[in-house]
Design a protein around this motif. Structure first.
Motif, PDB file in Angstrom:
ATOM      1  N   PRO A 157       0.824  -1.211   0.000  1.00  0.00           N
ATOM      2  CA  PRO A 157       0.000   0.000   0.000  1.00  0.00           C
ATOM      3  C   PRO A 157       0.858   1.261   0.000  1.00  0.00           C
ATOM      4  O   PRO A 157       1.838   1.367   0.746  1.00  0.00           O
ATOM      5  N   GLY A 158       0.515   2.188  -0.876  1.00  0.00           N
ATOM      6  CA  GLY A 158       1.243   3.443  -0.954  1.00  0.00           C
ATOM      7  C   GLY A 158       2.492   3.410  -1.807  1.00  0.00           C
ATOM      8  O   GLY A 158       3.225   4.406  -1.881  1.00  0.00           O
ATOM      9  N   ILE A 159       2.752   2.311  -2.493  1.00  0.00           N
ATOM     10  CA  ILE A 159       3.987   2.199  -3.269  1.00  0.00           C
ATOM     11  C   ILE A 159       4.025   3.199  -4.428  1.00  0.00           C
ATOM     12  O   ILE A 159       5.093   3.638  -4.841  1.00  0.00           O
ATOM     13  N   GLU A 160       2.874   3.591  -4.930  1.00  0.00           N
ATOM     14  CA  GLU A 160       2.850   4.556  -6.031  1.00  0.00           C
ATOM     15  C   GLU A 160       3.441   5.895  -5.597  1.00  0.00           C
ATOM     16  O   GLU A 160       4.310   6.462  -6.269  1.00  0.00           O
ATOM     17  N   ARG A 161       2.976   6.399  -4.456  1.00  0.00           N
ATOM     18  CA  ARG A 161       3.490   7.674  -3.949  1.00  0.00           C
ATOM     19  C   ARG A 161       4.987   7.557  -3.628  1.00  0.00           C
ATOM     20  O   ARG A 161       5.767   8.472  -3.920  1.00  0.00           O
ATOM     21  N   GLN A 162       5.384   6.436  -3.048  1.00  0.00           N
ATOM     22  CA  GLN A 162       6.783   6.244  -2.684  1.00  0.00           C
ATOM     23  C   GLN A 162       7.668   6.170  -3.922  1.00  0.00           C
ATOM     24  O   GLN A 162       8.772   6.725  -3.956  1.00  0.00           O
ATOM     25  N   THR A 163       7.192   5.478  -4.951  1.00  0.00           N
ATOM     26  CA  THR A 163       7.953   5.394  -6.196  1.00  0.00           C
ATOM     27  C   THR A 163       8.141   6.777  -6.805  1.00  0.00           C
ATOM     28  O   THR A 163       9.247   7.143  -7.233  1.00  0.00           O
ATOM     29  N   LEU A 164       7.092   7.556  -6.835  1.00  0.00           N
ATOM     30  CA  LEU A 164       7.185   8.914  -7.375  1.00  0.00           C
ATOM     31  C   LEU A 164       8.142   9.771  -6.557  1.00  0.00           C
ATOM     32  O   LEU A 164       8.855  10.615  -7.110  1.00  0.00           O
ATOM     33  N   LYS A 165       8.187   9.552  -5.247  1.00  0.00           N
ATOM     34  CA  LYS A 165       9.101  10.315  -4.403  1.00  0.00           C
ATOM     35  C   LYS A 165      10.550   9.996  -4.750  1.00  0.00           C
ATOM     36  O   LYS A 165      11.398  10.903  -4.857  1.00  0.00           O
ATOM     37  N   VAL A 166      10.867   8.711  -4.929  1.00  0.00           N
ATOM     38  CA  VAL A 166      12.232   8.339  -5.320  1.00  0.00           C
ATOM     39  C   VAL A 166      12.570   8.935  -6.678  1.00  0.00           C
ATOM     40  O   VAL A 166      13.655   9.501  -6.880  1.00  0.00           O
ATOM     41  N   LEU A 167      11.651   8.831  -7.614  1.00  0.00           N
ATOM     42  CA  LEU A 167      11.885   9.404  -8.945  1.00  0.00           C
ATOM     43  C   LEU A 167      12.118  10.908  -8.855  1.00  0.00           C
ATOM     44  O   LEU A 167      13.010  11.452  -9.519  1.00  0.00           O
ATOM     45  N   SER A 168      11.346  11.571  -8.033  1.00  0.00           N
ATOM     46  CA  SER A 168      11.520  13.010  -7.858  1.00  0.00           C
ATOM     47  C   SER A 168      12.874  13.327  -7.236  1.00  0.00           C
ATOM     48  O   SER A 168      13.596  14.227  -7.697  1.00  0.00           O
ATOM     49  N   ASN A 169      13.231  12.584  -6.193  1.00  0.00           N
ATOM     50  CA  ASN A 169      14.506  12.832  -5.512  1.00  0.00           C
ATOM     51  C   ASN A 169      15.696  12.632  -6.451  1.00  0.00           C
ATOM     52  O   ASN A 169      16.739  13.286  -6.291  1.00  0.00           O
ATOM     53  N   GLU A 170      15.527  11.726  -7.418  1.00  0.00           N
ATOM     54  CA  GLU A 170      16.621  11.437  -8.348  1.00  0.00           C
ATOM     55  C   GLU A 170      16.557  12.300  -9.610  1.00  0.00           C
ATOM     56  O   GLU A 170      17.313  12.074 -10.558  1.00  0.00           O
ATOM     57  N   GLY A 171      15.641  13.268  -9.617  1.00  0.00           N
ATOM     58  CA  GLY A 171      15.582  14.217 -10.723  1.00  0.00           C
ATOM     59  C   GLY A 171      14.835  13.736 -11.945  1.00  0.00           C
ATOM     60  O   GLY A 171      14.987  14.307 -13.034  1.00  0.00           O
ATOM     61  N   TRP A 172      13.973  12.727 -11.775  1.00  0.00           N
ATOM     62  CA  TRP A 172      13.300  12.129 -12.912  1.00  0.00           C
ATOM     63  C   TRP A 172      11.875  12.642 -13.131  1.00  0.00           C
ATOM     64  O   TRP A 172      11.169  12.120 -14.007  1.00  0.00           O
ATOM     65  N   LEU A 173      11.446  13.621 -12.388  1.00  0.00           N
ATOM     66  CA  LEU A 173      10.115  14.179 -12.603  1.00  0.00           C
ATOM     67  C   LEU A 173      10.171  15.623 -13.091  1.00  0.00           C
ATOM     68  O   LEU A 173       9.182  16.353 -13.008  1.00  0.00           O
ATOM     69  N   ASP A 174      11.328  16.034 -13.632  1.00  0.00           N
ATOM     70  CA  ASP A 174      11.439  17.348 -14.242  1.00  0.00           C
ATOM     71  C   ASP A 174      10.834  17.290 -15.647  1.00  0.00           C
ATOM     72  O   ASP A 174      10.568  16.208 -16.180  1.00  0.00           O
TER      73      ASP A 174
END
Length: 290
Positions: A157-174
């Protein structure tokens, strides 16, 4: 019903023997063939979902790779396909009393001790299961692009938000990454919808081959329908292309897992937008000229 959709639906229902629609797939605009995606990295040549497989895809000249993401007992995202660790690691030897050896029952530190390469070949002995953070660092270094699958989201549960957080932290949501370097997919419509709701700019994909009747609902939150090659036809691909996704562009379709030249040429003839394969070099050779 929109005329484009009606024609494609008719083609699909008739078995897809005739392509009724004009080409609408993403690759058609610039006359390029289907994009080739290295499944779990170049997994015919290096142990799947490892940094070695990513590097092998890079060595072969492939930009797009695909992976699977799950979560450890202590909440760390790791790149591994199966819900258990038995097939691709030595977990039964290292932790003999921990059956059934589920990913979710081990901490990240415990998983980091496992050999994830010897099963594939002696030269890969000592290869580790990467965390998602480690994986993103490697594909960033290689200037690669990613189709990320959220695996078994019902277990996490909640893995979607967590995945997006890692992607964001690694600069992949720009904007640059969102425009052309990232796709997030899942077999779970709820998981895909959650990703879209949390970050509407992320390109998303629903795995499977839903009925044409269900495509309008899925097109509200999925940009792609990514199907097994054995379940699609010219008519089905045309039906997918007939609908616009959440970003106002025709739905795309990637097909998996295609590892031989004959199948690669067959699905390219369906006008798929991409081919996911363990043997990207074989598929590239087969599709040269498409």
């Amino acid at each position: 019903m929109h005329a484009r959709v009606a024609a494609a639906t008719t083609a699909a229902l008739l078995g897809g023997t005739v392509l009724i629609l004009p080409t609408t797939s993403a690759h058609a605009a610039d006359d390029e063939g289907p994009v080739v995606v290295a499944h779990r990295g170049a997994s015919a040549y290096a142990p799947e979902n490892t940094l070695a497989a990513v590097d092998k895809a890079d060595d072969l000249g492939f930009i797009w790779v695909e992976n699977d993401v799950q979560r450890t007992k202590d909440g760390v995202l790791v790149v591994v396909h199966d819900a258990t660790l038995t097939r691709t690691t030595d977990v039964e030897k290292v932790y003999p009393d921990r059956a059934p050896w589920r990913v979710a029952d081990f901490t990240a530190k415990e998983i980091s001790r496992l050999d994830a390469g010897s099963w594939f070949g002696r030269r890969y002995a000592g290869t580790r299961v990467p965390t998602l953070k480690q994986y993103m660092n490697r594909i960033s270094r290689n200037h690669q692009k990613l189709v990320l699958e959220i695996k078994n989201p019902e277990l996490y549960p909640g893995i979607e938000r967590q995945t997006l957080k890692v992607l964001s932290n690694e600069g992949w949501l720009d904007p640059g990454h969102l425009r052309s370097r990232l796709i997030v997919q899942s077999f779970s419509p709820d998981s895909v919808r959650t990703v879209h709701d949390l970050r509407p700019g992320v390109k998303t994909a629903l795995l499977g081959t839903p009925s044409v009747a269900n495509l309008p609902a899925y097109s509200r939150f999925a940009d792609q329908i990514n199907s097994s090659h054995s379940t699609i036809s010219t008519g089905y691909v045309a039906a997918v292309h007939a609908f616009d996704g959440p970003h106002g562009k025709p739905l795309e379709i990637l097909t998996w897992t295609v590892d031989d030249a004959r199948t690669a040429r067959r699905v390219a003839g369906y006008d798929v937008d991409g081919v996911i394969t363990n043997r990207p070099d074989v598929v590239r050779r087969a599709l040269s000229g498409y």
